[in-house]
Design a protein around this motif. Structure first.
Motif, PDB file in Angstrom:
ATOM      1  N   PHE A 139       0.830  -1.205   0.000  1.00  0.00           N
ATOM      2  CA  PHE A 139       0.000   0.000   0.000  1.00  0.00           C
ATOM      3  C   PHE A 139       0.871   1.264   0.000  1.00  0.00           C
ATOM      4  O   PHE A 139       0.615   2.208  -0.758  1.00  0.00           O
ATOM      5  CB  PHE A 139      -0.921  -0.012   1.223  1.00  0.00           C
ATOM      6  CG  PHE A 139      -1.826   1.175   1.319  1.00  0.00           C
ATOM      7  CD1 PHE A 139      -2.807   1.401   0.357  1.00  0.00           C
ATOM      8  CD2 PHE A 139      -1.699   2.075   2.376  1.00  0.00           C
ATOM      9  CE1 PHE A 139      -3.651   2.509   0.441  1.00  0.00           C
ATOM     10  CE2 PHE A 139      -2.534   3.179   2.455  1.00  0.00           C
ATOM     11  CZ  PHE A 139      -3.511   3.399   1.490  1.00  0.00           C
ATOM     12  N   VAL A 140       1.915   1.268   0.848  1.00  0.00           N
ATOM     13  CA  VAL A 140       2.831   2.413   0.909  1.00  0.00           C
ATOM     14  C   VAL A 140       3.562   2.569  -0.419  1.00  0.00           C
ATOM     15  O   VAL A 140       3.752   3.688  -0.911  1.00  0.00           O
ATOM     16  CB  VAL A 140       3.842   2.245   2.071  1.00  0.00           C
ATOM     17  CG1 VAL A 140       4.948   3.301   1.998  1.00  0.00           C
ATOM     18  CG2 VAL A 140       3.126   2.341   3.412  1.00  0.00           C
ATOM     19  N   SER A 141       3.932   1.434  -1.014  1.00  0.00           N
ATOM     20  CA  SER A 141       4.602   1.468  -2.328  1.00  0.00           C
ATOM     21  C   SER A 141       3.680   2.079  -3.383  1.00  0.00           C
ATOM     22  O   SER A 141       4.111   2.884  -4.222  1.00  0.00           O
ATOM     23  CB  SER A 141       5.005   0.048  -2.739  1.00  0.00           C
ATOM     24  OG  SER A 141       5.682   0.058  -3.969  1.00  0.00           O
ATOM     25  N   PHE A 142       2.393   1.720  -3.318  1.00  0.00           N
ATOM     26  CA  PHE A 142       1.405   2.271  -4.260  1.00  0.00           C
ATOM     27  C   PHE A 142       1.251   3.780  -4.061  1.00  0.00           C
ATOM     28  O   PHE A 142       1.235   4.556  -5.026  1.00  0.00           O
ATOM     29  CB  PHE A 142       0.058   1.568  -4.055  1.00  0.00           C
ATOM     30  CG  PHE A 142      -1.076   2.185  -4.823  1.00  0.00           C
ATOM     31  CD1 PHE A 142      -1.209   1.993  -6.196  1.00  0.00           C
ATOM     32  CD2 PHE A 142      -2.021   2.983  -4.168  1.00  0.00           C
ATOM     33  CE1 PHE A 142      -2.265   2.571  -6.905  1.00  0.00           C
ATOM     34  CE2 PHE A 142      -3.073   3.567  -4.863  1.00  0.00           C
ATOM     35  CZ  PHE A 142      -3.193   3.358  -6.237  1.00  0.00           C
ATOM     36  N   LEU A 143       1.140   4.209  -2.787  1.00  0.00           N
ATOM     37  CA  LEU A 143       1.004   5.635  -2.494  1.00  0.00           C
ATOM     38  C   LEU A 143       2.231   6.427  -2.939  1.00  0.00           C
ATOM     39  O   LEU A 143       2.120   7.571  -3.381  1.00  0.00           O
ATOM     40  CB  LEU A 143       0.772   5.851  -0.992  1.00  0.00           C
ATOM     41  CG  LEU A 143      -0.578   5.408  -0.412  1.00  0.00           C
ATOM     42  CD1 LEU A 143      -0.615   5.697   1.077  1.00  0.00           C
ATOM     43  CD2 LEU A 143      -1.737   6.110  -1.113  1.00  0.00           C
ATOM     44  N   ALA A 144       3.403   5.788  -2.812  1.00  0.00           N
ATOM     45  CA  ALA A 144       4.648   6.463  -3.188  1.00  0.00           C
ATOM     46  C   ALA A 144       4.894   6.411  -4.692  1.00  0.00           C
ATOM     47  O   ALA A 144       5.847   7.021  -5.190  1.00  0.00           O
ATOM     48  CB  ALA A 144       5.820   5.836  -2.441  1.00  0.00           C
ATOM     49  N   GLY A 145       4.036   5.652  -5.416  1.00  0.00           N
ATOM     50  CA  GLY A 145       4.179   5.551  -6.866  1.00  0.00           C
ATOM     51  C   GLY A 145       5.389   4.753  -7.300  1.00  0.00           C
ATOM     52  O   GLY A 145       5.970   4.999  -8.364  1.00  0.00           O
ATOM     53  N   LYS A 146       5.766   3.774  -6.465  1.00  0.00           N
ATOM     54  CA  LYS A 146       6.942   2.958  -6.789  1.00  0.00           C
ATOM     55  C   LYS A 146       6.520   1.692  -7.519  1.00  0.00           C
ATOM     56  O   LYS A 146       5.475   1.105  -7.188  1.00  0.00           O
ATOM     57  CB  LYS A 146       7.694   2.571  -5.510  1.00  0.00           C
ATOM     58  CG  LYS A 146       8.438   3.732  -4.863  1.00  0.00           C
ATOM     59  CD  LYS A 146       9.433   3.204  -3.841  1.00  0.00           C
ATOM     60  CE  LYS A 146      10.351   4.311  -3.374  1.00  0.00           C
ATOM     61  NZ  LYS A 146      11.452   3.792  -2.541  1.00  0.00           N
ATOM     62  N   PRO A 147       7.314   1.228  -8.481  1.00  0.00           N
ATOM     63  CA  PRO A 147       7.016  -0.054  -9.122  1.00  0.00           C
ATOM     64  C   PRO A 147       7.182  -1.201  -8.129  1.00  0.00           C
ATOM     65  O   PRO A 147       7.883  -1.060  -7.113  1.00  0.00           O
ATOM     66  CB  PRO A 147       8.057  -0.145 -10.244  1.00  0.00           C
ATOM     67  CG  PRO A 147       9.140   0.788  -9.843  1.00  0.00           C
ATOM     68  CD  PRO A 147       8.494   1.891  -9.070  1.00  0.00           C
ATOM     69  N   LYS A 148       6.531  -2.331  -8.414  1.00  0.00           N
ATOM     70  CA  LYS A 148       6.531  -3.459  -7.481  1.00  0.00           C
ATOM     71  C   LYS A 148       7.925  -3.951  -7.129  1.00  0.00           C
ATOM     72  O   LYS A 148       8.208  -4.354  -5.999  1.00  0.00           O
ATOM     73  CB  LYS A 148       5.721  -4.631  -8.064  1.00  0.00           C
ATOM     74  CG  LYS A 148       4.220  -4.433  -7.966  1.00  0.00           C
ATOM     75  CD  LYS A 148       3.494  -5.680  -8.404  1.00  0.00           C
ATOM     76  CE  LYS A 148       1.966  -5.496  -8.246  1.00  0.00           C
ATOM     77  NZ  LYS A 148       1.233  -6.701  -8.666  1.00  0.00           N
ATOM     78  N   GLU A 149       8.820  -3.943  -8.115  1.00  0.00           N
ATOM     79  CA  GLU A 149      10.159  -4.494  -7.876  1.00  0.00           C
ATOM     80  C   GLU A 149      11.056  -3.543  -7.092  1.00  0.00           C
ATOM     81  O   GLU A 149      12.117  -3.936  -6.604  1.00  0.00           O
ATOM     82  CB  GLU A 149      10.821  -4.872  -9.209  1.00  0.00           C
ATOM     83  CG  GLU A 149      11.010  -3.709 -10.187  1.00  0.00           C
ATOM     84  CD  GLU A 149       9.777  -3.458 -11.042  1.00  0.00           C
ATOM     85  OE1 GLU A 149       9.883  -2.661 -11.989  1.00  0.00           O
ATOM     86  OE2 GLU A 149       8.721  -4.057 -10.766  1.00  0.00           O
ATOM     87  N   ALA A 150      10.654  -2.270  -6.970  1.00  0.00           N
ATOM     88  CA  ALA A 150      11.465  -1.285  -6.251  1.00  0.00           C
ATOM     89  C   ALA A 150      11.269  -1.448  -4.748  1.00  0.00           C
ATOM     90  O   ALA A 150      10.147  -1.604  -4.268  1.00  0.00           O
ATOM     91  CB  ALA A 150      11.100   0.131  -6.685  1.00  0.00           C
ATOM     92  N   GLY A 151      12.352  -1.404  -4.004  1.00  0.00           N
ATOM     93  CA  GLY A 151      12.260  -1.557  -2.560  1.00  0.00           C
ATOM     94  C   GLY A 151      11.870  -0.257  -1.875  1.00  0.00           C
ATOM     95  O   GLY A 151      12.057   0.839  -2.420  1.00  0.00           O
ATOM     96  N   LEU A 152      11.302  -0.381  -0.684  1.00  0.00           N
ATOM     97  CA  LEU A 152      10.930   0.785   0.100  1.00  0.00           C
ATOM     98  C   LEU A 152      12.114   1.261   0.935  1.00  0.00           C
ATOM     99  O   LEU A 152      13.003   0.478   1.278  1.00  0.00           O
ATOM    100  CB  LEU A 152       9.765   0.451   1.030  1.00  0.00           C
ATOM    101  CG  LEU A 152       8.423   0.075   0.386  1.00  0.00           C
ATOM    102  CD1 LEU A 152       7.424  -0.289   1.476  1.00  0.00           C
ATOM    103  CD2 LEU A 152       7.883   1.217  -0.459  1.00  0.00           C
ATOM    104  N   SER A 153      12.098   2.532   1.290  1.00  0.00           N
ATOM    105  CA  SER A 153      13.121   3.058   2.187  1.00  0.00           C
ATOM    106  C   SER A 153      12.817   2.582   3.609  1.00  0.00           C
ATOM    107  O   SER A 153      11.718   2.085   3.896  1.00  0.00           O
ATOM    108  CB  SER A 153      13.137   4.588   2.146  1.00  0.00           C
ATOM    109  OG  SER A 153      11.942   5.102   2.729  1.00  0.00           O
ATOM    110  N   ASP A 154      13.770   2.756   4.509  1.00  0.00           N
ATOM    111  CA  ASP A 154      13.572   2.334   5.897  1.00  0.00           C
ATOM    112  C   ASP A 154      12.421   3.103   6.549  1.00  0.00           C
ATOM    113  O   ASP A 154      11.654   2.540   7.326  1.00  0.00           O
ATOM    114  CB  ASP A 154      14.865   2.534   6.695  1.00  0.00           C
ATOM    115  CG  ASP A 154      15.981   1.608   6.219  1.00  0.00           C
ATOM    116  OD1 ASP A 154      15.669   0.561   5.635  1.00  0.00           O
ATOM    117  OD2 ASP A 154      17.165   1.945   6.442  1.00  0.00           O
ATOM    118  N   VAL A 155      12.291   4.391   6.237  1.00  0.00           N
ATOM    119  CA  VAL A 155      11.206   5.207   6.806  1.00  0.00           C
ATOM    120  C   VAL A 155       9.854   4.736   6.269  1.00  0.00           C
ATOM    121  O   VAL A 155       8.865   4.656   7.023  1.00  0.00           O
ATOM    122  CB  VAL A 155      11.412   6.700   6.489  1.00  0.00           C
ATOM    123  CG1 VAL A 155      10.200   7.516   6.937  1.00  0.00           C
ATOM    124  CG2 VAL A 155      12.671   7.215   7.169  1.00  0.00           C
TER     125      VAL A 155
END
Length: 303
Positions: A91-107
């Motif tokens: 969900f956070v990845s979707f809100l941030a507009g990141k592709p599925k394969e991209a990792g999230l930051s620690d924050v």
């Protein structure tokens, strides 16, 4: 290949259950001391006095009082927490507009963990209420607040149903959620930040840092959680235990009543066993979670 989202959720749920079991088995006596000191801060001179007095009065079983509901609570909480954590990361990845394969930051992972804790609170509160009441049963009898304690899981549950109804199991829910949201932001944030630091130092992927760094990262995350939310946990324990003998006010009234009558220090009673417990218990939690999850995910990597 990546597993189906439903399968992924089951993997996260199962890995969370493994981690929760490891957490309880490695830290239950210290958790018992924490609850006793939170609810009766003037009864013991300190952590060692609490442990030795409990051992003299009730024996070793006194330090493991509430283990069954603690296991249920931790397995339920961590199963839902880590399953929700996976969904919340998406969900956070979707809100941030990141592709599925991209990792999230620690924050961003910390934010996902914070949101996930709302769902885990719903299953944690009822089981933790039973655990806390069992752990403080001797003190409630000794102080004359109750005449005779019900010292089994089922007797406590029957009493809650008979005297308070189903809603009685959710006493302290508001405080639990208020504790979990900031607590798990710090928990997952510190854990992921610590893992990133180890990975950078060792020049490897975060999943390959090894057993000791994972355990240290889990313990560090747990320490950060408790330092931030401990007063709220103390209020929650007080509400859940003292409601055995009388109706208790809500979070803010209980918080101010403790601070005025007993001083701010009472809100930190039991912090020592909690901080001692956090490294082995949360280290075991994340080690159990990471290793079991990695093992289950490997089945799909081999396909």
């Amino acid at each position: 290949m990546s597993p189906h989202p439903v399968v992924q959720a089951m993997i996260d749920l199962s890995a969370g259950a493994v981690g929760g079991t490891a957490c309880v088995l490695s830290g239950q006596p210290l958790d018992t001391a924490k609850v006793k000191m939170q609810t009766f801060p003037t009864m013991y001179r300190g952590f060692l006095d609490c442990v030795t007095s409990t051992y003299r009065q009730v024996g070793m079983r006194g330090l493991y009082q509430g283990t069954t509901p603690a296991l249920v609570a931790n397995i339920a909480e961590n199963s839902v927490l880590f399953m929700s954590y996976g969904f919340c990361q998406q969900f956070v990845s979707f809100l941030a507009g990141k592709p599925k394969e991209a990792g999230l930051s620690d924050v961003q992972k910390a934010c996902a963990g914070s949101v996930a804790s709302i769902f885990s609170s719903m299953v944690l509160c009822p089981t933790e209420l039973v655990k806390c009441r069992l752990q403080a049963m001797y003190e409630m009898e000794a102080s004359g607040k109750i005449t005779k304690g019900q010292n089994t899981v089922w007797s406590v549950m029957r009493t809650v149903m008979r005297t308070e109804g189903p809603s009685g199991f959710f006493l302290g829910l508001t405080t639990t959620i208020a504790r979990e949201i900031p607590g798990y932001f710090c928990f997952f944030g510190a854990y992921e930040l610590c893992r990133s630091s180890f990975a950078s130092y060792m020049k490897c992927e975060k999943d390959d840092i090894g057993v000791a760094p994972i355990m240290f990262s889990g313990g560090f995350g747990g320490a950060c959680l408790w330092l931030v939310v401990y007063p709220m946990d103390c209020v929650k324990s007080r509400i859940q235990v003292m409601s055995m003998s009388s109706k208790q006010p809500g979070f803010f009234k209980t918080f101010t009543a403790i601070a005025r009558a007993e001083g701010v220090r009472a809100l930190y009673s039991g912090l020592t066993p909690t901080m001692i417990r956090t490294f082995p218990a949360n280290g075991a939690l994340f080690l159990g979670y990471e290793l079991s999850r990695k093992l289950m995910m490997k089945q799909f990597d081999d396909v």
